[in-house]
Design a protein around this motif. Structure first.
Motif, short mmCIF file in Angstrom:
data_model
loop_
_atom_site.label_atom_id
_atom_site.label_comp_id
_atom_site.label_asym_id
_atom_site.label_seq_id
_atom_site.Cartn_x
_atom_site.Cartn_y
_atom_site.Cartn_z
N LEU A 1 76.27 55.15 84.30
CA LEU A 1 75.49 55.97 83.66
C LEU A 1 74.18 55.71 82.69
N ARG A 2 73.22 54.65 83.66
CA ARG A 2 72.55 54.59 82.74
C ARG A 2 71.36 53.77 83.23
N GLY B 1 82.45 51.86 75.80
CA GLY B 1 81.35 52.65 76.57
C GLY B 1 81.12 52.56 78.00
N ASP C 1 86.66 53.93 76.29
CA ASP C 1 85.61 54.69 76.27
C ASP C 1 86.44 56.43 75.82
N GLY D 1 84.04 52.59 69.88
CA GLY D 1 83.45 51.64 68.97
C GLY D 1 83.94 51.33 67.30
C1 LIG Z 1 74.99 56.55 79.26
S1 LIG Z 1 76.28 56.50 78.80
C2 LIG Z 1 76.36 54.99 79.22
C3 LIG Z 1 77.94 54.66 80.09
C4 LIG Z 1 78.68 53.36 80.89
N1 LIG Z 1 78.56 51.89 80.23
C5 LIG Z 1 77.10 52.73 82.23
O1 LIG Z 1 76.47 52.90 82.13
O2 LIG Z 1 77.62 53.41 83.05
C6 LIG Z 1 77.00 56.65 76.94
C7 LIG Z 1 78.51 56.50 77.05
O3 LIG Z 1 78.68 55.94 76.07
C8 LIG Z 1 80.17 56.66 75.73
N2 LIG Z 1 80.40 56.91 74.43
C9 LIG Z 1 79.58 57.30 72.96
N3 LIG Z 1 79.91 57.93 72.23
C10 LIG Z 1 81.44 56.36 71.98
C11 LIG Z 1 81.84 55.98 70.74
N4 LIG Z 1 81.52 56.19 69.84
N5 LIG Z 1 82.78 54.47 71.68
C12 LIG Z 1 82.31 54.19 72.72
N6 LIG Z 1 81.48 54.99 73.78
C13 LIG Z 1 81.27 55.92 73.31
C14 LIG Z 1 79.90 58.08 76.54
O4 LIG Z 1 81.61 59.00 76.55
C15 LIG Z 1 79.34 57.39 77.65
O5 LIG Z 1 80.36 57.23 78.45
#
Ligand SMILES: C[S@@+](CC[C@H](N)C(=O)[O-])C[C@H]1O[C@@H](n2cnc3c(N)ncnc32)[C@H](O)[C@@H]1O
Length: 239
Positions: A20-21, A47, A69, A92
């Motif tokens: 998701l990036r 995440g 996540d 996080g």
């Molecule tokens: C842009 S996506 C990237 C997901 C993954 N790292 C990837 O690249 O496929 C952002 C991710 O950050 C997670 N996220 C949002 N708030 C967060 C938090 N407070 N702590 C950890 N992850 C979080 C979201 O649920 C989402 O899955």
């Protein structure tokens, strides 16, 4: 309270694929090679979304990683796709592991989503072993003076919280990280935007669709453009 989590929407997955990036696994691989991460190392994917990187690390490099996540929906997908053992609900701001647990933490397009960035950076420092690697890829504003308008659009997406690269580096250094390198990879974001343009016609339409009308996508795009969104990779080391 943010009204919508864009990453739980299938339209987002259709555009980005399982990662998701922007950039897929290209920067993940660069991080592995640069930091010489091996099967002996303990790795955290902060995440982890649908778990693509955790799976990639294991399948391609035999590296056992754990992903956390806060999204119940995304962790459920990760568990169903790749197995139950290595994925946990976690935030996080309060990483559910002991001090000095990991040789490496990946944060791939996630730091920009943290409610309290400093708290998350402290948490990463805490769970890393001495000289542990922190591999960050994320969105940033090439024109950081213009970002103020973005926060009024209330949806959960990294793009509404573009980093100020200088400030991020300062914060990392204050906490005790050395910045080993920081490079621009805006080309990956550009490629993603082009793909979105071909699929949805306009960025405004894409934001409307992925947020299911929770924001005015056209107004958001108008506010986003002057910030000049870019993409970067940074490698920091706990000193
Ligand atoms: C842009 S996506 C990237 C997901 C993954 N790292 C990837 O690249 O496929 C952002 C991710 O950050 C997670 N996220 C949002 N708030 C967060 C938090 N407070 N702590 C950890 N992850 C979080 C979201 O649920 C989402 O899955």
């Amino acid at each position: 309270m943010k009204c919508f989590n864009a990453y739980e929407n299938e339209d987002m997955t259709k555009i980005t694929g399982e990662t998701l990036r922007p950039g897929g696994f290209k920067l993940t691989e660069k991080g592995i090679q640069f930091c010489k991460i091996s099967s002996k190392d303990y790795v955290l994917d902060l995440g982890c979304g649908q778990g693509a990187t955790v799976n990639y690390l294991f399948k391609k490099h035999n590296i056992n990683a754990i992903g956390i996540d806060p999204s119940v929906k995304l962790i459920k997908i990760a568990k169903e796709k790749y197995g139950h053992k290595q994925f946990f609900i976690g935030d996080g701001n309060n990483i559910p592991f002991q001090n000095n647990s990991f040789n490496c933490v990946f944060a791939e397009c996630t730091l920009s989503l943290m409610d309290n960035l400093e708290c998350t950076l402290k948490q990463v420092y805490r769970v890393l072993k001495d000289e542990g690697w922190f591999i960050i890829t994320d969105v940033y504003a090439q024109n950081p003076n213009e970002v103020n308008l973005l926060s009024q659009f209330s949806f959960n997406s990294c793009i509404r919280n573009l980093h100020n690269l200088e400030k991020l580096q300062e914060k990392l250094k204050i906490l005790g990280f050395d910045i080993i390198f920081s490079e621009d990879y805006s080309i990956f974001l550009k490629e993603l935007f082009v793909k979105i343009g071909f699929t949805y016609g306009t960025m405004g339409m894409f934001w409307n669709t992925t947020t299911q009308g929770c924001i005015d996508g056209y107004e958001f795009q108008k506010a986003l453009k002057p910030c000049k969104p870019g993409y970067f990779m940074m490698v920091a080391r706990k000193n």
